[in-house]
Scaffold this active site. Sequence first.
Site, short mmCIF file in Angstrom:
data_model
loop_
_atom_site.label_atom_id
_atom_site.label_comp_id
_atom_site.label_asym_id
_atom_site.label_seq_id
_atom_site.Cartn_x
_atom_site.Cartn_y
_atom_site.Cartn_z
N GLU A 1 8.66 -1.40 0.22
CA GLU A 1 9.23 -0.36 0.39
C GLU A 1 8.96 0.49 -0.27
O GLU A 1 9.53 1.99 0.91
CB GLU A 1 10.50 -1.52 0.93
CG GLU A 1 11.91 -0.54 2.11
CD GLU A 1 10.76 0.16 2.98
OE1 GLU A 1 11.47 -0.89 3.90
OE2 GLU A 1 10.75 1.58 3.21
N SER B 1 9.77 1.21 8.89
CA SER B 1 10.16 1.69 7.53
C SER B 1 9.05 2.37 7.34
O SER B 1 9.46 3.75 6.35
CB SER B 1 9.22 0.25 6.88
OG SER B 1 10.62 -0.27 6.22
N ASP C 1 8.07 4.80 1.52
CA ASP C 1 8.18 5.65 1.79
C ASP C 1 8.19 7.24 1.50
O ASP C 1 7.96 7.65 1.79
CB ASP C 1 9.64 5.59 1.21
CG ASP C 1 10.64 3.95 2.15
OD1 ASP C 1 10.20 3.48 3.39
OD2 ASP C 1 11.94 3.60 1.92
#
Length: 293
Positions: A120, A266, A124
């Site tokens: 994650e 996400s 990002d």
Amino acid sequence: PYTVPAELAEHLDFVGGLHRFPAERTAVSRAAEATKDVGAARAMFHLGVTPSVLRQRYNLTARDVGVLPNNSQACAQFLEQYFHQADLAEFMQLFGSSFAHRTQVDKVVGHQGHGKAGLEASLDVEYIMSTGANVSTWVFSNSGRHESQEPFLAWLLLLSNMSALPWVHSVSYGDDEDSLSLAYMERVNAEFMKAAARGLTILFASGDDGAGCRHVHSGNHTFRPSFPASSYYNIGGRASPYLAALSDNYWVVTNRIPLPWVSGTSASTPVVAGMLALINDRRLQRGLAPLGF
Ligand SMILES: *[C@@H]1O[C@H](CO)[C@@H](O)[C@H](O)[C@H]1NC(C)=O
Ligand SMILES: *[C@@H]1O[C@H](CO)[C@@H](O)[C@H](O)[C@H]1NC(C)=O
Ligand SMILES: *[C@@H]1O[C@H](CO)[C@@H](O)[C@H](O)[C@H]1NC(C)=O
């Protein structure tokens, strides 16, 4: 329910971490969740999403990059997710040749743990810096938990306590609304109002289940919104999600390995955040206020 002495009650918003059982489902980042159910067939339809696919799809030309040194963007990390600068540099080497970009996160606020990079966290930073290209980027690295989930309130108190902050924040985390107490969510909402009053833009991934579904044993199943995406839900709006962007089969470099098949809101959340940071760049160049709430 819990009780507190009457003399204290007016000074307390809520008592946390004491009176609730942990959420029935462990909170995991949506990116990690998405990779679990990768069907072998899913990647066959296209070769995956890279920064150039996104920049082409959303009409970002070579001139659509940040130019102001005083504009910035941020993503927030939770649940012991850390990025590696080396992954970001490798990602930009592999996928960044067609646009001006930065290869380093300029500032990490909070504890950046050692050890393996998180999927994650890698996703990002790599994607907010691909649409919000050449915009100075910060990472808020939030340690600890609130009742086994993300300490959103601690992160927001940190923002409230800082005078110079990026205008745009991307957060690809959320919890089932029914796993949090109303008093806690209302306290978090008060911090969102403060952030809005300061002109900050904060984006949350809506979660990958549409309206969601909560299985009720005796009775009808109900919708299951994800908080904070559900905060200020506006009955006149589109509910959740409010904005949409490509979200399927992104390439991510994590622990120096390029991985395909990273999917979910996400992925789309930092992509949209980077675009808003570019709009802020243009607005600030013209002496206008940033987009804000
Ligand atoms: C990238 O941003 C810096 C300011 O942070 C600016 O000086 C530079 O010109 C920008 N690069 C491009 C290609 O616009
Ligand atoms: C706010 O900032 C001050 C000064 O840096 C620091 O002493 C204080 O601990 C901070 N409070 C929070 C809640 O972060
Ligand atoms: C379940 O939904 C039906 C149809 O809307 C409704 O008639 C019924 O009362 C609901 N049952 C419960 C337990 O809420």
